[in-house]
Design an enzyme around this catalytic site. Structure first.
Site, short mmCIF file in Angstrom:
data_model
loop_
_atom_site.label_atom_id
_atom_site.label_comp_id
_atom_site.label_asym_id
_atom_site.label_seq_id
_atom_site.Cartn_x
_atom_site.Cartn_y
_atom_site.Cartn_z
N ALA A 74 -2.10 -3.60 2.54
CA ALA A 74 -2.01 -3.42 1.09
C ALA A 74 -1.42 -2.06 0.70
O ALA A 74 -0.78 -1.93 -0.33
CB ALA A 74 -3.38 -3.61 0.44
N THR A 75 -1.62 -1.04 1.52
CA THR A 75 -1.02 0.27 1.21
C THR A 75 0.49 0.12 1.12
O THR A 75 1.13 0.56 0.15
CB THR A 75 -1.40 1.32 2.27
N ASN A 80 -12.32 -1.67 -5.55
CA ASN A 80 -12.89 -1.53 -4.22
C ASN A 80 -14.18 -0.72 -4.18
O ASN A 80 -14.97 -0.85 -3.26
CB ASN A 80 -11.86 -0.91 -3.27
N GLN A 107 -8.89 -6.65 -2.68
CA GLN A 107 -10.31 -7.02 -2.65
C GLN A 107 -10.57 -8.40 -3.25
O GLN A 107 -11.73 -8.80 -3.38
CB GLN A 107 -11.14 -5.98 -3.44
N GLY A 142 -4.81 -8.37 5.34
CA GLY A 142 -5.60 -9.26 6.19
C GLY A 142 -7.03 -8.79 6.44
O GLY A 142 -7.96 -9.59 6.42
N HIS A 143 -7.22 -7.49 6.64
CA HIS A 143 -8.52 -7.04 7.14
C HIS A 143 -9.62 -6.99 6.09
O HIS A 143 -10.77 -6.69 6.40
CB HIS A 143 -8.39 -5.68 7.86
N THR A 168 10.85 -5.75 13.13
CA THR A 168 10.43 -6.95 13.87
C THR A 168 9.05 -7.38 13.39
O THR A 168 8.13 -6.56 13.33
CB THR A 168 10.40 -6.65 15.38
N CYS A 171 -11.92 5.73 1.68
CA CYS A 171 -10.73 6.57 1.68
C CYS A 171 -11.02 7.97 1.16
O CYS A 171 -10.30 8.90 1.42
CB CYS A 171 -9.65 5.93 0.82
#
Ligand code: PLP
Length: 386
Positions: free
Chosen positions: A73-74, A153, A181, A202-203, A241, A325
């Site tokens: 997302a960053t 978040n 989120q 994803g995480h 890639t 963060c």
């Protein structure tokens, strides 16, 4: 993690779902060719990526061709905001965002300000919710882009994306949503929601770290300038890639989530009730955010205690102060300050965030430890008691 660890920091990151892990292993072992290669092995890898795109697209109800893979997302936030603002600079140099956005958003706007863009920071109410009328009032004739997050978040506050997006469509303002989120956790139908760009990762929903996507609506005026330059992959919007195994994992995580969003939400609501009912009668407790936010996040303050001391006293329960963060810095959370919390209140904030594997028993331990910690730390500093 040790056996007694109670992990209540799912808003910072989630474990990888077992089905996702199986899929990643299978793909990593069998499909190692470069997806850009035109030989048979490359075509197989390419097809696996196309399948993952279908899975993510299915979760959001979009055409798979509207998705660009990123590292998370960053990167999606950076690409959307900096990329769209620069592409549309001829339409105007005014941009709008909110005070309580993630750093991956606010820092990009700060960077753009240094490049001659003009940024308006709209303020939410004390419950963290942005009033669409306040947002609309901030738009000007030269406003070309706005970015408002879906679920906060730190507090779990949910914004009225539908209303904000409708205002943007009417005013011809491109609308980006940081949904890191929200994706995989709330039902999101981009076939219906007026959103032009959406970031996901994803995480935060049981997929792997280091992979995400940016949705870009298929409309001629919605385009982003790249932030990376290199090969011709992904129509040059994001060269490099593609990590086939990570993308396959993200696809599987989306498919798993699509089948259980309502069940997950019901589970999280139950846990939130246990948590909040367990702490709400503590003297001086403050709920940070709104009562009807995302149920997987509960953020509370007690005015006279340091969050860092609480964090240590809560071990082996793993929670966050402010956000992951910012927790390395001693600065009180800017998100909570924007909700009108004092420095002391913001410094005492603890974010409990629950997930699919969380049990009521774990949450009960967290409640007991939190109550004990507040009592003990107050006894140590009687002069400051509320
Ligand atoms: C976690 C998060 C990000 C950053 O995502 P990464 O994939 O870790 O780069 C951005 N915005 C919000 C709201 C988040 O919760």
């Amino acid at each position: 993690m040790t056996a007694e660890t109670i992990y209540l920091d799912y808003a910072a990151s989630t474990p990888v779902d077992a089905e996702v892990l199986d899929r990643m292993r299978e793909v990593a072992e069998s499909a190692y060719a470069n997806p850009s290669s035109t030989h048979a092995a490359g075509r197989l890898t390419h097809a696996l990526i196309a399948e993952a795109a279908e899975q993510v697209a299915g979760l959001l109800n979009v055409d798979p061709r509207t998705l660009v893979w990123t590292s998370g997302a960053t990167e999606s936030d950076n690409l959307a905001i900096s990329g769209a603002a620069r592409y549309r600079a001829h339409r105007g140099r005014h941009l709008v965002t909110m005070r309580t956005e993630h750093k991956a958003v606010t820092d990009v706007f700060d960077m753009l300000r240094g490049q001659g863009f003009d940024v308006t920071w709209v303020e939410p109410g004390t419950d963290g919710v942005l009033d669409p009328a306040v947002f609309e009032a901030a738009l000007r004739d030269d406003t070309q882009f706005a970015s408002i997050m879906y679920v906060n978040n730190e507090t779990g506050v949910i914004q009225d994306i539908e209303a904000l997006g409708a205002i943007c469509r009417e005013r011809n303002v491109l609308f980006h949503v940081d949904a890191a989120q929200a994706v995989g956790k709330l039902p999101i139908d981009l076939g219906r929601l007026p959103v032009d760009l959406m970031s996901l990762t994803g995480h935060k929903f049981y997929g792997p770290k280091g992979v995400g996507a940016l949705y870009i609506v298929d409309r001629p005026d919605c385009h982003v300038e790249p932030i990376l330059y290199g090969g011709g992959q992904q129509r040059r919007i994001r060269p490099g890639t593609l990590p086939t195994d990570l993308i396959a994992g993200l696809g599987k995580a989306a498919e798993v989530a699509a089948g259980r969003i309502e069940a997950d939400l019901a589970h999280l609501r139950g846990l939130r009730d246990v948590l909040w009912n367990g702490v709400r009668d503590i003297d001086g407790i403050l709920l940070n955010g709104s009562a009807d936010g995302f149920p997987g996040i509960l953020n509370v303050s007690v005015a006279d205690i340091e969050g860092e001391s609480l964090l240590l006293a809560l071990e082996p329960v793993c929670v966050a102060t402010g956000s992951a963060c910012n927790s390395k810095s001693q600065e009180p959370s800017y998100v909570l300050r924007a909700l009108g919390r004092t420095d002391l209140e913001a410094q005492s904030a603890i974010r409990f965030s629950t997930g699919r594997p969380t049990t009521p028993a774990e949450v009960e331990v967290a409640v007991t430890k939190y109550r004990d910690a507040v009592e003990r730390l107050r006894a140590m500093a009687p002069g400051k008691a509320a």
